[in-house]
Design a protein around this motif. Structure first.
Motif, PDB file in Angstrom:
ATOM      1  N   ALA A   1      -2.880  -4.372  11.676  1.00 34.29           N
ATOM      2  CA  ALA A   1      -2.038  -3.280  12.158  1.00 34.29           C
ATOM      3  C   ALA A   1      -0.633  -3.467  11.611  1.00 34.29           C
ATOM      4  O   ALA A   1      -0.011  -4.510  11.822  1.00 34.29           O
ATOM      5  N   ALA A   2      -0.143  -2.474  10.880  1.00 40.95           N
ATOM      6  CA  ALA A   2       1.184  -2.573  10.269  1.00 40.95           C
ATOM      7  C   ALA A   2       1.712  -1.178   9.989  1.00 40.95           C
ATOM      8  O   ALA A   2       0.956  -0.300   9.560  1.00 40.95           O
ATOM      9  N   ASN A   3       2.984  -0.975  10.221  1.00 39.59           N
ATOM     10  CA  ASN A   3       3.624   0.273   9.830  1.00 39.59           C
ATOM     11  C   ASN A   3       3.978   0.228   8.347  1.00 39.59           C
ATOM     12  O   ASN A   3       3.800  -0.797   7.676  1.00 39.59           O
ATOM     13  N   ASP A   4       4.512   1.315   7.810  1.00 39.30           N
ATOM     14  CA  ASP A   4       4.602   1.426   6.357  1.00 39.30           C
ATOM     15  C   ASP A   4       5.507   0.385   5.707  1.00 39.30           C
ATOM     16  O   ASP A   4       5.241  -0.049   4.588  1.00 39.30           O
ATOM     17  N   PHE A   5       6.562  -0.054   6.385  1.00 38.66           N
ATOM     18  CA  PHE A   5       7.445  -1.059   5.784  1.00 38.66           C
ATOM     19  C   PHE A   5       6.703  -2.363   5.541  1.00 38.66           C
ATOM     20  O   PHE A   5       6.582  -2.848   4.412  1.00 38.66           O
TER      21      PHE A   5
ATOM     22  N   ARG B   1       3.563  -2.904   5.768  1.00 43.60           N
ATOM     23  CA  ARG B   1       2.349  -2.645   4.983  1.00 43.60           C
ATOM     24  C   ARG B   1       2.631  -2.724   3.493  1.00 43.60           C
ATOM     25  O   ARG B   1       1.951  -3.424   2.743  1.00 43.60           O
ATOM     26  N   ASP B   2       3.672  -2.008   3.035  1.00 46.68           N
ATOM     27  CA  ASP B   2       3.939  -1.936   1.597  1.00 46.68           C
ATOM     28  C   ASP B   2       4.577  -3.205   1.052  1.00 46.68           C
ATOM     29  O   ASP B   2       4.413  -3.530  -0.124  1.00 46.68           O
ATOM     30  N   VAL B   3       5.294  -3.930   1.888  1.00 41.96           N
ATOM     31  CA  VAL B   3       5.959  -5.144   1.418  1.00 41.96           C
ATOM     32  C   VAL B   3       5.005  -6.332   1.388  1.00 41.96           C
ATOM     33  O   VAL B   3       5.007  -7.117   0.425  1.00 41.96           O
ATOM     34  N   LEU B   4       4.150  -6.473   2.400  1.00 41.39           N
ATOM     35  CA  LEU B   4       3.348  -7.690   2.544  1.00 41.39           C
ATOM     36  C   LEU B   4       1.883  -7.545   2.132  1.00 41.39           C
ATOM     37  O   LEU B   4       1.300  -8.498   1.611  1.00 41.39           O
ATOM     38  N   LEU B   5       1.295  -6.396   2.379  1.00 41.92           N
ATOM     39  CA  LEU B   5      -0.159  -6.327   2.227  1.00 41.92           C
ATOM     40  C   LEU B   5      -0.657  -6.180   0.793  1.00 41.92           C
ATOM     41  O   LEU B   5      -1.727  -6.709   0.474  1.00 41.92           O
TER      42      LEU B   5
ATOM     43  N   PHE C   1       8.905   5.137   7.142  1.00 42.73           N
ATOM     44  CA  PHE C   1       9.759   5.009   5.957  1.00 42.73           C
ATOM     45  C   PHE C   1       9.167   5.720   4.745  1.00 42.73           C
ATOM     46  O   PHE C   1       9.894   6.128   3.840  1.00 42.73           O
ATOM     47  N   ALA C   2       7.835   5.864   4.730  1.00 49.92           N
ATOM     48  CA  ALA C   2       7.200   6.534   3.595  1.00 49.92           C
ATOM     49  C   ALA C   2       7.644   7.986   3.466  1.00 49.92           C
ATOM     50  O   ALA C   2       7.518   8.588   2.387  1.00 49.92           O
TER      51      ALA C   2
ATOM     52  N   PRO D   1      15.415  -1.075   5.560  1.00 51.35           N
ATOM     53  CA  PRO D   1      15.340  -2.492   5.184  1.00 51.35           C
ATOM     54  C   PRO D   1      15.508  -2.681   3.679  1.00 51.35           C
ATOM     55  O   PRO D   1      14.970  -1.913   2.882  1.00 51.35           O
ATOM     56  N   SER D   2      16.241  -3.717   3.306  1.00 53.11           N
ATOM     57  CA  SER D   2      16.565  -3.919   1.892  1.00 53.11           C
ATOM     58  C   SER D   2      15.331  -4.113   1.017  1.00 53.11           C
ATOM     59  O   SER D   2      15.321  -3.721  -0.146  1.00 53.11           O
ATOM     60  N   LEU D   3      14.275  -4.726   1.563  1.00 56.28           N
ATOM     61  CA  LEU D   3      13.084  -4.998   0.766  1.00 56.28           C
ATOM     62  C   LEU D   3      12.404  -3.729   0.269  1.00 56.28           C
ATOM     63  O   LEU D   3      11.676  -3.763  -0.728  1.00 56.28           O
ATOM     64  N   LEU D   4      12.647  -2.613   0.932  1.00 59.25           N
ATOM     65  CA  LEU D   4      12.053  -1.362   0.471  1.00 59.25           C
ATOM     66  C   LEU D   4      12.631  -0.917  -0.864  1.00 59.25           C
ATOM     67  O   LEU D   4      12.042  -0.093  -1.559  1.00 59.25           O
ATOM     68  N   GLY D   5      13.793  -1.467  -1.237  1.00 59.69           N
ATOM     69  CA  GLY D   5      14.381  -1.138  -2.531  1.00 59.69           C
ATOM     70  C   GLY D   5      13.557  -1.639  -3.696  1.00 59.69           C
ATOM     71  O   GLY D   5      13.777  -1.220  -4.843  1.00 59.69           O
ATOM     72  N   ARG D   6      12.587  -2.533  -3.445  1.00 57.45           N
ATOM     73  CA  ARG D   6      11.724  -3.033  -4.514  1.00 57.45           C
ATOM     74  C   ARG D   6      10.434  -2.235  -4.651  1.00 57.45           C
ATOM     75  O   ARG D   6       9.657  -2.489  -5.571  1.00 57.45           O
ATOM     76  N   GLY D   7      10.181  -1.346  -3.702  1.00 54.74           N
ATOM     77  CA  GLY D   7       8.931  -0.610  -3.749  1.00 54.74           C
ATOM     78  C   GLY D   7       9.102   0.827  -3.350  1.00 54.74           C
ATOM     79  O   GLY D   7       9.349   1.701  -4.177  1.00 54.74           O
TER      80      GLY D   7
END
Length: 309
Positions: A104-108, A110-114, A228-229, A245-251
């Motif tokens: 279970a994960a929201n989009d942030f 999900r996209d950063v870790l999974l 965030f998506a 979140p800053s990490l979203l700047g990479r994806g």
């Protein structure tokens, strides 16, 4: 009537029987087992009482197994093999793991870790399929009822049977489309802009937005999306600002410019969450370890980013 019954059997007695049969003597069995001859004799008496058979009889200067002892030794070897397998059932080989894991994960998160987790699974555990469901605010029930095997969230539910591990901490930045507008030059400039933010269903604001509102910081939210998506489509080509979140700047928010927020704001922690029943499960422990192991690469920008939209 025997003094002992079958419930007095244990692995040591089975090992003793096999050792005496294989050694052909009390002395040899004692040496193989690392015990005294008297201990072997005492345990043999116990085993005779349980089985109702002499098991071993004298033959010249040695002893030989009775027909019943020979039959029992075959069964004892198989029982010992099964007991050894039972004791080592926690041994885990990810390459042979066949399962569908629900996270279970929201989009942030999900996209950063999974995506990097899936890359690891493809290499080490190709038989594992990954199912991702939205976490919203993770509930005790979704973990207790098995709706998910793991949850990843900044908000772990509180329960004595729920365990958690902090994975990382991120900071918020102000994202904008550099082709449409400049970065806010001051706090006044920032507060005067129109903003896009995330409001999870049912009407749950980001911790950042809630904290700033409690401090009396007022921003004008022109767009509110459920995750965030939903930000990139509205942000692109507009005057909008987005605190994310800053990490979203990479994806997810790759291609947009970002600057630090012009005022103090809370960090965003991220936790790995699971139910206590999985704590000592070898496969689950391995999976948690894989997730933890990829975090340094994600934070350093070495892991593959989530999909850009």
């Amino acid at each position: 009537m025997n003094e002992f019954d079958w419930s007095d059997l244990d692995a040591r007695l089975l090992q003793l029987l096999v050792a005496v049969v294989e050694a052909g003597s009390i002395t040899g069995a004692a040496h193989a087992l690392g015990v005294t001859q008297s201990a072997v004799s005492h345990q043999l008496d116990k085993l005779r009482a349980i089985t109702g058979d002499a098991l071993f009889v004298k033959s010249g200067r040695g002893i030989v197994a009775t027909a019943r002892a020979g039959e029992l030794a075959v069964q004892a070897r198989e029982l010992l093999r099964q007991l050894q397998g039972f004791a080592h059932s926690g041994a885990f080989d990810p390459a042979r793991w066949q399962a569908t894991i629900t996270i279970a994960a929201n989009d942030f998160q999900r996209d950063v870790l999974l995506p990097p987790l899936m890359a690891r699974l493809r290499e080490a555990a190709p038989g594992v399929a990954l199912r991702v469901i939205p976490s919203a605010i993770p509930s005790l029930e979704m973990l207790r009822d098995g709706a998910c095997d793991l949850a990843i969230s900044p908000r772990p539910p509180e329960g004595s049977d729920i365990l958690q591990k902090r994975l990382f901490e991120d900071e918020y930045r102000v994202f904008h489309d550099p082709a449409a507008r400049a970065a806010p030059a001051s706090l006044k400039d920032y507060l005067a802009a129109d903003h896009i933010t995330v409001v999870y269903e049912p009407r749950r604001a980001l911790d950042l937005d809630r904290t700033l509102a409690e401090r009396g910081v007022r921003r004008r939210f022109a767009i509110m999306v459920p995750g965030f998506a939903g930000m990139p489509g509205f942000l692109r080509g507009s005057q909008l600002l987005a605190a994310a979140p800053s990490l979203l700047g990479r994806g997810l928010l790759a291609g947009f410019a970002s600057v630090p927020l012009p005022l103090p704001c809370p960090k965003l922690p991220m936790y790995l969450i699971w139910h206590r029943r999985h704590q000592d499960d070898a496969a689950h422990r391995w999976l948690r370890g894989e997730l933890e192991a990829l975090v340094p690469g994600v934070m350093a920008g070495d892991a593959p980013p989530g999909p850009a939209r």
